[in-house]
Write an enzyme that holds these catalytic residues in place. Structure first.
Site, short mmCIF file in Angstrom:
data_model
loop_
_atom_site.label_atom_id
_atom_site.label_comp_id
_atom_site.label_asym_id
_atom_site.label_seq_id
_atom_site.Cartn_x
_atom_site.Cartn_y
_atom_site.Cartn_z
N LYS A 79 0.84 -1.20 0.00
CA LYS A 79 0.00 0.00 0.00
C LYS A 79 0.88 1.24 0.00
O LYS A 79 1.91 1.29 0.68
CB LYS A 79 -0.91 -0.02 1.23
CG LYS A 79 -1.96 1.09 1.27
CD LYS A 79 -2.87 0.92 2.47
CE LYS A 79 -3.93 2.01 2.55
NZ LYS A 79 -4.83 1.84 3.71
N SER A 154 -9.60 1.82 2.88
CA SER A 154 -8.74 2.56 1.96
C SER A 154 -7.72 1.69 1.24
O SER A 154 -7.07 2.15 0.31
CB SER A 154 -8.01 3.66 2.72
OG SER A 154 -7.19 3.10 3.74
N SER A 178 -9.86 -0.46 7.15
CA SER A 178 -9.30 -0.28 5.81
C SER A 178 -8.58 -1.48 5.22
O SER A 178 -8.17 -1.44 4.06
CB SER A 178 -8.35 0.93 5.80
OG SER A 178 -9.08 2.12 5.88
#
Length: 491
Positions: A79, A154, A178
């Site tokens: 990420k 996210s 997330s």
């Protein structure tokens, strides 16, 4: 089966047995990314040249009989809010579009020591603020099961990359859900470890008392292996806990017939009927192997989201103050310092980030600190106490991960309250700092649904034990529908 379709453990065994080389594996992964990326858009940055060079080096070391790490030659996605030395870490924000960290996050160093190969940095909601990956400053990531729907957020890029068989393993971060929410939306396994189990050093902070790094993979076994690699005390992170880390893979294949499983009734009242039905059906399916089911209550759950959306923005307003154009990131060119600060943030931050920073600043302001922020902290304490009480009677809890199936792109963009409600089943776990894993439990109209197993602090082993048993009994993907991606050339 093609190389990119293999699980993490299958890849590991194949490399160790000499069935294929790391270079062949990494090449297959990039071929798959090239084949599917136009439809998914999971990556902000790809590191193909470095990855291929690293794969050749590992193949050479393996041929010489050198001792290698447990993930040697295996491709991993990261990420884009986790710092990677000499590789752009943008947080999907214009303000950090060209930021190249001079150091690695601790989890990246641990992956490197294990021999893993980073293939790229995945898309996300800007600064991890969002539940759909629509808040990225660069582009929207799509859900492989239906490319007109969101992958969650996210960590949507990481979840979508694993779900579309681009990589066997990815890292994400979880502040209010997330990792688990996109795992549910994309039909993969995602785990948020206990706060303090995995170092946050090198994670670009959103809400420091809530953030936690964790893995996303194709199954529970792979998640357990990844957790073994990234866990452990780190003196660079003051919130890292100095506790011995068990071998989480030892908890696989253990019976759960002596465990007490709590069913928190409030969580089932907050979700759509199709989600509720699938989770309840899963509970019925595993009942012959399970121990005791116990209905439990966590009454403060109804206030958890309100508390979360005061505490998290308050911490974000402090954390994001460092992005001012002076030390790193984008800078608005002007001779006036105040104008430079204002314009840099105005042009560098997206609307959602600005909205949350303003909300956090308001909650911390002199006239509202006691009425809003302090009250939210008290609610957080109540939530922790309720979990402690419930876990004095139960070993784990099983609940839905998300209140709905994946929604369509653009459907909730102008409705922040509906968007925020996606965290209703996950945010309480962050407020309490507990471990939780989301695993697929079925499909509703061709779309994945996940359930989560929540455990006591630092009892990830039991969470994995229960999740693995559920996964084995449900066999969700035996009769899974075809991914929408497959109909768009991503076969």
């Amino acid at each position: 089966m093609k190389l990119h379709e293999l699980t993490l453990m299958e890849v590991k065994r194949g490399l160790e047995q000499g069935d294929f080389s790391s270079e062949e594996l990494v090449t297959s992964v990039y071929d798959r990314i090239e084949e599917t990326e136009d439809h998914i858009k999971a990556y902000i940055t790809l590191t193909k040249e470095q990855a291929l060079a690293q794969s050749k080096e590992i193949d050479s070391q393996r041929a010489k009989g050198e001792e290698l790490g447990p993930l040697a030659g295996i491709p991993v996605a990261i990420k884009d809010n986790i710092c990677t030395k000499d590789v752009t870490t943008s947080c999907a924000s214009k303000i950090l579009e060209d930021f190249v960290p001079p150091y690695n996050a601790t989890v990246i160093s641990k992956l490197a020591e294990a021999g893993a190969i980073i293939v790229g940095k995945t898309n996300m909601d800007e600064f991890a603020m969002g539940s759909s990956t629509e808040n990225s400053a660069f582009f929207v990531t799509s859900n492989p099961w239906d490319t007109e729907r969101v992958p969650g957020g996210s960590s949507g890029g990481s979840a979508a990359s694993v779900a579309s068989a681009q990589v066997p393993l990815a890292l994400g971060s979880d502040t209010g859900g997330s990792i688990r929410q996109p795992a549910s939306f994309c039909g993969v396994v995602g785990m948020k470890p206990t706060y303090g189990r995995v170092s946050r050093y090198g994670l670009v902070a959103f809400a420091s008392s809530l953030d936690q790094i964790g893995p996303l993979s194709k199954n529970v076994e792979d998640t357990a292996l990844a957790l073994d690699i990234i866990s452990g005390h780190d003196h660079m992170d003051s919130t890292s806990v100095d506790l011995e880390v068990p071998n989480h893979t030892d908890f696989l294949n253990q019976d759960i017939d002596e465990l007490t499983i709590g069913i928190p009734k409030e969580y089932y009242e907050l979700v759509d009927n199709d989600v509720k039905s699938l989770v309840e059906s899963s509970l019925q399916s595993i009942e012959p192997e399970a121990g005791n089911y116990r209905q439990v209550s966590l009454p403060t759950t109804e206030h958890a989201l309100s508390a979360y959306y005061l505490i998290a923005p308050a911490e974000a307003s402090s954390n994001l103050a460092r992005f001012d154009g002076v030390r790193y990131g984008q800078r608005f060119a002007t001779d006036d310092l105040k104008t430079m600060y204002n314009q840099t943030r105005k042009e560098g931050f997206g609307n959602e980030v600005k909205q949350r920073v303003m909300l956090g600043t308001y909650a911390l302001s002199a006239g509202y600190y006691d009425a809003l922020y302090l009250k939210a902290l008290k609610v957080r304490s109540l939530i922790k106490q309720e979990f402690e009480q419930v876990f004095s009677e139960c070993d784990v809890l099983i609940a839905p991960t998300t209140p709905t199936v994946p929604f369509r792109e653009g459907e909730n963009v102008d409705d922040p309250l509906t968007m925020y409600k996606n965290d209703i089943c996950t945010a309480p776990v962050n407020l309490a700092g507990l471990p939780s894993i989301s695993i697929p439990c079925g499909f509703s109209n061709g779309l994945p649904v996940g359930l989560q197993v929540i455990g006591k602090a630092f009892d990830e082993g039991k969470v994995i034990q229960v999740a693995h048993k559920i996964e084995q009994m449900l066999q969700v993907f035996k009769n899974a529908p075809q991914q929408g991606l497959d109909n768009q050339g991503g076969k």
